[in-house]
Enzyme design. Sequence first.
Site, PDB file in Angstrom:
ATOM      1  N   GLU A 115       0.787  -1.227   0.000  1.00 47.13           N
ATOM      2  CA  GLU A 115       0.000   0.000   0.000  1.00 47.13           C
ATOM      3  C   GLU A 115       0.826   1.288   0.000  1.00 47.13           C
ATOM      4  O   GLU A 115       0.374   2.302  -0.526  1.00 47.13           O
ATOM      5  CB  GLU A 115      -0.935   0.011   1.225  1.00 47.13           C
ATOM      6  CG  GLU A 115      -2.006  -1.064   1.204  1.00 47.13           C
ATOM      7  CD  GLU A 115      -3.052  -0.815   0.136  1.00 47.13           C
ATOM      8  OE1 GLU A 115      -3.317   0.359  -0.179  1.00 47.13           O
ATOM      9  OE2 GLU A 115      -3.595  -1.804  -0.401  1.00 47.13           O
ATOM     10  N   SER A 121     -54.427 -16.614  21.231  1.00 41.58           N
ATOM     11  CA  SER A 121     -54.987 -16.935  22.548  1.00 41.58           C
ATOM     12  C   SER A 121     -54.022 -16.673  23.700  1.00 41.58           C
ATOM     13  O   SER A 121     -54.418 -16.789  24.866  1.00 41.58           O
ATOM     14  CB  SER A 121     -55.427 -18.400  22.580  1.00 41.58           C
ATOM     15  OG  SER A 121     -56.489 -18.612  21.675  1.00 41.58           O
TER      16      SER A 121
END
Length: 797
Positions: free
Chosen positions: A192, A472
Amino acid sequence: MTPPTPKRSTPSRRRRGLGIWAALFSTVFLLVLTAGLGLGLYGVHLDKVVRSKFEGKRWALPARVYARPLELYVGRPMTQDALVGELQRLKYRETADLGRAGSFNTDGDRVLIRTRPFRYWDGAESERLISVQIADGVITDMRSGGNGRDLALVRLDPALIASIYPTHNEDRVLLRRQQLPPLLVKTLLAVEDRSFYQHLGVDPRAILRAAFENLMAGRTVQGASTLTQQLVKNFYLTQERTLERKAKEAYMAVLLDHRYSKDEILTAYANEVYLGQDGSRAIHGFGLASRFYFDRDLDELSTPQVALLVAILKGPGEYNPRRHPDKATERRNLVIDLMAHHQVISAAEAEQAKSAPLGIKDGGAKPAGDYPSFIQLVRRQLQRDYREEDLRSEGLRIFTTLDPLIQTQTETAVQTRLPKLDAQRGYKRGTLETAAVVTSVSQGEVLALVGGRDTDYAGFNRALDAVRSVGSAIKPVVYLTALSQPERFSLLTPIADRPISLRIGGQLWQPKNYDRRTHGTVPLYRALAKSYNLATINLGLQVGVDHVADMLGRLGVVRPVKRVPAMLLGSVSLPPIELAQVYQTIAAGGFRAPLRAIREVLDAAGKPLNRYPLAVEPVVSSDAAYLTQWAMRKVVEQGTATWLNQKLPEDLQVAGKTGTTNDMRDSWFAGFSSDRVVVVWVGRDDNKPMGLTGSSGALRVWGDIMASIDNQSLRDAAPDSIELASACGSSEIPFSRGHAGVSNCGSQGGPDKAAPAEQEPKLAQGQTSEPSDPAPPRRERDEPRNVSPFMSDFYGN
């Protein structure tokens, strides 16, 4: 002929020429001076930005998040395998030499442990050697290994379950310069920025070289950004590709290079660089990336693994080794060639490295550690209970309520049962989804939370955000509302389970029981145990829909509830965490406390942060809560949850309620023992019918969880104001003193004759309704788009 005499410039003409040049020079000078001054002032501004953000970000320490500490005491249920498993999760080493903290060994029925010292919010635990004896699944003896003194209680250091930044969705593994492996540093610079230690933030030669290469290729084939420029872009700037942004980047890079040493810049880069995405979490820094991709610390990586991390830098999406392994391998091998070219490694090492597999590990550095769904709840409650400015402090220590053992057992139950349910319905594996919440009754602490069948997934959390009709499972609230009026209702109050027709807005509403039958007049408790829709509607209309809705709010529901009769059968949509809040309040005897996942937060100095008060308040009478619990026991003993009788130990008494919604789109079971509340949902993300009821779906997962975790049976002890009476062939029916009289037990309630039919219940004027089976909720996609309002109001955005 005499040649002409050359004309001489007059003094005035020369002065005019000099004046023009002087004016031009002055103008240019002023322009340059102004531009320089402006550039200088802008540089002062940028320098301030560089310093403030760089100083703040490069040493920012994440908050460390801990599970609950394991408490050992004589009488605690604990197998030797479970204790050893807990020690292994804590990274204790099994060794014969117990001279170092964090080690253990087993000797027959004894486990010898050299504990680690640890500072809690309420004091410090010192290092010590302890001996724990276990027999028949219970700790029978515990003493100091040094002097043999009996010990009453020992807390093991809690497991570190995550490192997070509480105010944003990231976590980091922060490294210092000396922790960066030399191989990584050499490879990074070779690929890099080879002139990193020579240039002043920008590299003019690299710029010229890149410009030439790009010109010759006719397109951009090479970049010239230094590591310093890349750091500036990550720290301060956007990703836009403009000359203005590039110029600003270069200027700030020079300033950064002037202010800080090369090693400081390199360290900040290594901790900040973006290396991938995991759901909603960004992977920043080589330390976290090493764990994410390889499940290993950075200093343990091999040459090809280091090369892959550097290769990913060029494009974390394009070279994602999980999604694009071929492209990632090609790029990695190019990096390896560069490593050999610049003599970072030998040619022989390079050839060997290129033949190695990528070595990616599934589940490495799982989002927010090993428990991503729970950590999502922690983040929300941090924002709910603490000030944002306090959460920006560095080095926070967050002590949570997570019980790793219960969490593991809950995850195992989910992962074991869901494939069986898929196969039972003939579905492709992975069709059904689930969510589960486990809390402690007495303290209202969330002990375990599963957001889906993939327990490692950090995306859409169904336990927090899947808003589904509860069916329920809402019915205990209807019965609790009635039992809160002891002058009108008791467990034996006869309830009419018979057809009902209501005309609502021109439409006829005719709810039906699940079995399509009617059951005459039944005692109140049996109507709940058998989950009779018609009896529940009749009861709910007697007590009032508004009163039931108000009861939901008192129990902990903060979402708006549509006050219509269909609400009585479950047209209310809630996420599992909110339904757990409702059942938590019932299980706690009518005392409501907001469910919490955090016990304490300490700052770097070990001082507790101030938190917003979370009050525990009685919202329902203890009598009504106890009577509702008693009726919910009958759901398990003789109602819709009798399957649990063959799954759970005989001496474990529990209470709960099944829930099934329209076309079996949602399957629920919510219930509790004396000290644990568990809520489970099963369904499909596409909201299609799945063919499972509450008892054939969620109940099975719930039973697996309750059978595996440590919990205590419901106690028979009733509040002092409750009395047992003989009625309907039983001598142990609990009643609240001053209860409504019992004239008979209904057609199915016992030896008494059936009561005469009651008057047809009617709606209050202006009251509207919906179909008896609630309309299906909107489809919940596999992303947190339609987030429950509960989560925003109750837990923060």
